[in-house]
Design a protein around this motif. Sequence first.
Motif, PDB file in Angstrom:
ATOM      1  N   VAL A 119       0.841  -1.206   0.000  1.00  0.00           N
ATOM      2  CA  VAL A 119       0.000   0.000   0.000  1.00  0.00           C
ATOM      3  C   VAL A 119       0.873   1.252   0.000  1.00  0.00           C
ATOM      4  O   VAL A 119       0.598   2.202  -0.740  1.00  0.00           O
ATOM      5  N   GLU A 120       1.934   1.250   0.794  1.00  0.00           N
ATOM      6  CA  GLU A 120       2.850   2.398   0.806  1.00  0.00           C
ATOM      7  C   GLU A 120       3.415   2.645  -0.593  1.00  0.00           C
ATOM      8  O   GLU A 120       3.496   3.779  -1.053  1.00  0.00           O
ATOM      9  N   ALA A 121       3.807   1.575  -1.272  1.00  0.00           N
ATOM     10  CA  ALA A 121       4.427   1.694  -2.590  1.00  0.00           C
ATOM     11  C   ALA A 121       3.431   2.124  -3.665  1.00  0.00           C
ATOM     12  O   ALA A 121       3.811   2.771  -4.639  1.00  0.00           O
ATOM     13  N   HIS A 122       2.154   1.787  -3.510  1.00  0.00           N
ATOM     14  CA  HIS A 122       1.170   2.011  -4.574  1.00  0.00           C
ATOM     15  C   HIS A 122       0.032   2.961  -4.182  1.00  0.00           C
ATOM     16  O   HIS A 122      -0.952   3.047  -4.923  1.00  0.00           O
ATOM     17  N   HIS A 123       0.181   3.673  -3.081  1.00  0.00           N
ATOM     18  CA  HIS A 123      -0.949   4.488  -2.618  1.00  0.00           C
ATOM     19  C   HIS A 123      -1.365   5.541  -3.636  1.00  0.00           C
ATOM     20  O   HIS A 123      -2.556   5.784  -3.835  1.00  0.00           O
ATOM     21  N   ALA A 124      -0.434   6.168  -4.310  1.00  0.00           N
ATOM     22  CA  ALA A 124      -0.789   7.206  -5.295  1.00  0.00           C
ATOM     23  C   ALA A 124      -1.582   6.597  -6.456  1.00  0.00           C
ATOM     24  O   ALA A 124      -2.571   7.185  -6.920  1.00  0.00           O
ATOM     25  N   GLU A 125      -1.165   5.413  -6.911  1.00  0.00           N
ATOM     26  CA  GLU A 125      -1.884   4.748  -8.001  1.00  0.00           C
ATOM     27  C   GLU A 125      -3.309   4.365  -7.583  1.00  0.00           C
ATOM     28  O   GLU A 125      -4.254   4.513  -8.367  1.00  0.00           O
ATOM     29  N   ILE A 126      -3.450   3.897  -6.366  1.00  0.00           N
ATOM     30  CA  ILE A 126      -4.766   3.513  -5.859  1.00  0.00           C
ATOM     31  C   ILE A 126      -5.671   4.737  -5.781  1.00  0.00           C
ATOM     32  O   ILE A 126      -6.838   4.690  -6.205  1.00  0.00           O
ATOM     33  N   ARG A 128      -5.432   7.521  -7.512  1.00  0.00           N
ATOM     34  CA  ARG A 128      -5.774   7.938  -8.879  1.00  0.00           C
ATOM     35  C   ARG A 128      -6.865   7.043  -9.465  1.00  0.00           C
ATOM     36  O   ARG A 128      -7.794   7.517 -10.114  1.00  0.00           O
ATOM     37  N   ALA A 129      -6.747   5.742  -9.270  1.00  0.00           N
ATOM     38  CA  ALA A 129      -7.751   4.809  -9.788  1.00  0.00           C
ATOM     39  C   ALA A 129      -9.107   5.076  -9.157  1.00  0.00           C
ATOM     40  O   ALA A 129     -10.139   5.066  -9.841  1.00  0.00           O
ATOM     41  N   ARG A 130      -9.148   5.341  -7.856  1.00  0.00           N
ATOM     42  CA  ARG A 130     -10.414   5.632  -7.179  1.00  0.00           C
ATOM     43  C   ARG A 130     -11.028   6.939  -7.679  1.00  0.00           C
ATOM     44  O   ARG A 130     -12.248   7.019  -7.874  1.00  0.00           O
TER      45      ARG A 130
END
Length: 148
Positions: A119-126, A128-130
């Motif tokens: 989650v730390e590594a991909h929080h920005a992508e998540i 943006r997707a939301r």
Amino acid sequence: MRRALEDPRIEARRRDPIPDEVDPAIEALVHDIIGKVADRWTMLLLEALEEHGTMRFTQLGRAVGRISQKMLTQTLRQMEEDGLVRRTVHPVIPPHVDYALTPLGQSLSAAFCGVWIWVEAHHAEILRAREAFAARASAAGAKSVLGA
């Protein structure tokens, strides 16, 4: 969440090829354990006990927040049944009960630490997707209201 130590047995198995056949007993246990530990309260209790060590019932309730005493009791009993926590009753008045992770619970906490890191590594992508999903849903809702 504190970064847990890797379990060498798990890391070695990650490098093994995926077996052609799965033991039905293992598969059933995996589904059972996922159903029990992937809930909100178990994860939060694992995290609290991993970060703070041995804690009393009321301390756990405060650390997790917004959990009823009934749900806290049920979740801790389930975790104790699965060997994830050790419940110690001290023979004093009033009774003093505390909880601590067992080595098995610590190893599960280490496994879920990977989710935290992911989650730390991909929080920005998540996020943006939301946001993109919400924008599409909003636009689709506006079209249906307008009769398009």
